[in-house]
Write an enzyme that holds these catalytic residues in place. Structure first.
Site, PDB file in Angstrom:
ATOM      1  N   HIS A 109      66.989  43.901  24.520  1.00  0.00           N
ATOM      2  CA  HIS A 109      66.319  44.551  25.646  1.00  0.00           C
ATOM      3  C   HIS A 109      65.892  45.990  25.332  1.00  0.00           C
ATOM      4  O   HIS A 109      65.075  46.560  26.040  1.00  0.00           O
ATOM      5  CB  HIS A 109      67.184  44.494  26.912  1.00  0.00           C
ATOM      6  N   ASP A 139      71.032  38.783  23.519  1.00  0.00           N
ATOM      7  CA  ASP A 139      70.586  40.183  23.577  1.00  0.00           C
ATOM      8  C   ASP A 139      70.823  40.934  22.273  1.00  0.00           C
ATOM      9  O   ASP A 139      71.266  42.087  22.273  1.00  0.00           O
ATOM     10  CB  ASP A 139      71.257  40.923  24.740  1.00  0.00           C
ATOM     11  N   SER A 213      72.818  51.464  24.912  1.00  0.00           N
ATOM     12  CA  SER A 213      72.466  50.100  24.512  1.00  0.00           C
ATOM     13  C   SER A 213      72.236  50.006  23.017  1.00  0.00           C
ATOM     14  O   SER A 213      71.453  50.760  22.445  1.00  0.00           O
ATOM     15  CB  SER A 213      71.178  49.656  25.217  1.00  0.00           C
TER      16      SER A 213
END
Length: 451
Positions: A109, A139, A213
């Site tokens: 993402h 992911d 992230s």
């Protein structure tokens, strides 16, 4: 207050930070009575150079249907839909896992939809990255850069983690620059959160925020135990509940992406649900964790291994599992063709079976289509000698229309030799127009043209 789950957003366009004044304090001594105070600094000096900042830019394309009244007013030639393009920028983090090859792991993402990916190294260098492959369901994304003097993180065996183990998060929250926080492993095998399709998270209370992230979760030895990916954020910030993808899961996915150019998802061939206390009571067993098998698909890896309806799978390769979702995530990220040992309870007795995971035909055919549109419908595997073997071709597919048949071995693209699936993907990546595939068929050689 309602609790909500959120991905650690990569789309940080700006961040307003309120800095509260801090009362002055006396300097903390480095030693007391001649004894040095414990510190993470020596470990971090070795590990922080392996954690990078990831800056992305691209264009979001959206389509809106033009109202019928508008089209009627402007006549039959009026467009049926309106296309809007909106530029975006984002920030995230990444982890160097191979210094020699320049491989970097981050979240899918973080880089999804990006036209340009720029890596900010710990020493201040900025290097453009190439996307090698992704797996949206877990992911994970793999990038590659060309740079010297890189530092890579060693990967720990995340299956050996225990609740209470110390954990350190390293990343780039809010675009501030590299930041380190610490905590413990709060839970293992978290699933059913609705964040990803495949969930088997490490939960930690180490402070994680937007921009973390793709960053690293490491142990006190400086070894990678997970890739930070999501938080519980009722107010949009850290509340001490963060989630990381286990290093073993990342390792399995990365190996497949490097070898095949995409993830070859493993398939056991069972349907099931989490073991509940009611089911456990009904079957007269004491364990409260595992995956209850409702259905076994005919001719599947599970059927061939002897797994039966009513079995309760409680371990994978000797490691206990808590739920069917955890079983699903582990199997799906191990890759097709992997030999896996399953511990199960059948009629109150413990048994062990070994299965060789199958591969989703649909996934394999889609993967071939990603290599080249006219290969869609073919199943591709690196040949035992050299080249890429066509192990199956779907009837009526583009691959069949191209003239490919089962047993063909692709050994070249135009004048470029092809030794494996990764080389085939690389050779076709920048080709435009017609492409000539050199094929070995039985004892002859021929060329097939992909248009």
């Amino acid at each position: 207050m309602k609790t909500k789950l959120s991905l650690l957003s990569a789309a940080i366009l700006s961040a307003t930070l309120t800095l509260a004044p801090v009362a002055s304090q006396a300097a903390i001594p480095l030693a007391v009575d001649g004894q040095e105070l414990p510190s993470l600094a020596p470990m971090l000096q070795e590990t922080t150079p392996a954690v990078v900042a990831v800056a992305v830019s691209g264009t979001h394309v959206s389509k809106q249907k033009v109202p019928d009244a508008f089209r009627y007013f402007f006549g039959p030639n009026a467009p049926r839909e309106q296309v809007q393009e909106r530029p975006f920028k984002g920030l995230g983090s990444g982890v160097i896992i191979d210094a020699k090859e320049g491989y970097i792991v981050t979240n899918n993402h973080v880089i999804e939809g990006a036209d340009e990916i720029l890596i900010g190294l710990h020493d201040g260098r900025e290097v453009e990255a190439k996307l090698i492959g992704t797996d949206a369901e877990s992911d994970i994304a793999l990038l590659q850069i060309k740079a010297k003097n890189l530092t890579a993180l060693k990967r720990a065996d995340s299956d050996k983690l225990q609740v209470g183990d110390f954990a350190v998060a390293i990343g780039n929250p809010f675009g501030l620059g590299q930041t380190v926080t610490s905590g413990i492993v709060s839970a293992m095998g978290r699933s059913g959160l609705g964040i990803e399709m495949l969930e088997n998270f490490i939960q930690t209370d180490a402070a994680i925020n937007s921009g973390n992230s793709g960053g690293a979760l490491v142990n006190l030895n400086g070894e990678l135990i997970g890739i930070n990916t999501a938080i519980v954020a009722p107010g949009g910030g850290n509340v001490g509940i963060g989630f990381a993808i286990p290093a073993n899961m990342v390792n399995n996915l990365v190996k497949q992406i490097i070898e095949h150019g995409e993830v070859r998802r493993g398939v056991l061939g069972v349907m099931g649900q989490d073991l509940t206390s009611e089911l456990a009571k009904g079957f007269g067993i004491e364990t409260q964790h595992g995956g209850f098998i409702n259905e076994v698909m005919p001719d599947s890896a599970a059927a061939k291994a002897g797994i039966k309806v009513g079995d309760i799978i409680v371990s994978v390769n000797g490691r206990s599992i808590k739920s069917f979702q955890e079983l699903r995530a582990k199997v799906a990220t191990m890759g097709a063709g992997t030999k896996v040992e399953f511990g199960l309870i059948r009629d109150g007795d413990e048994e062990t079976v070994t299965a060789v995971l199958g591969e989703s035909t649909q996934a394999a055919e889609a993967a071939a289509g990603a290599v080249h549109p006219m290969l869609q419908g073919a199943k591709l595997e690196t040949a035992s000698s050299s080249g890429v073997e066509i192990t199956d071709v779907a009837q009526g597919s583009p691959a069949a229309a191209s003239g490919l048949i089962k047993g063909d071995i692709i050994v070249g693209v135009n004048r470029t030799k092809v030794k494996n699936l990764k080389a085939l993907k690389s050779a076709l990546e920048d080709q435009k127009g017609s492409v000539a595939l050199k094929i070995k068929r039985d004892n002859t050689s021929l060329y097939l043209i992909l248009r």
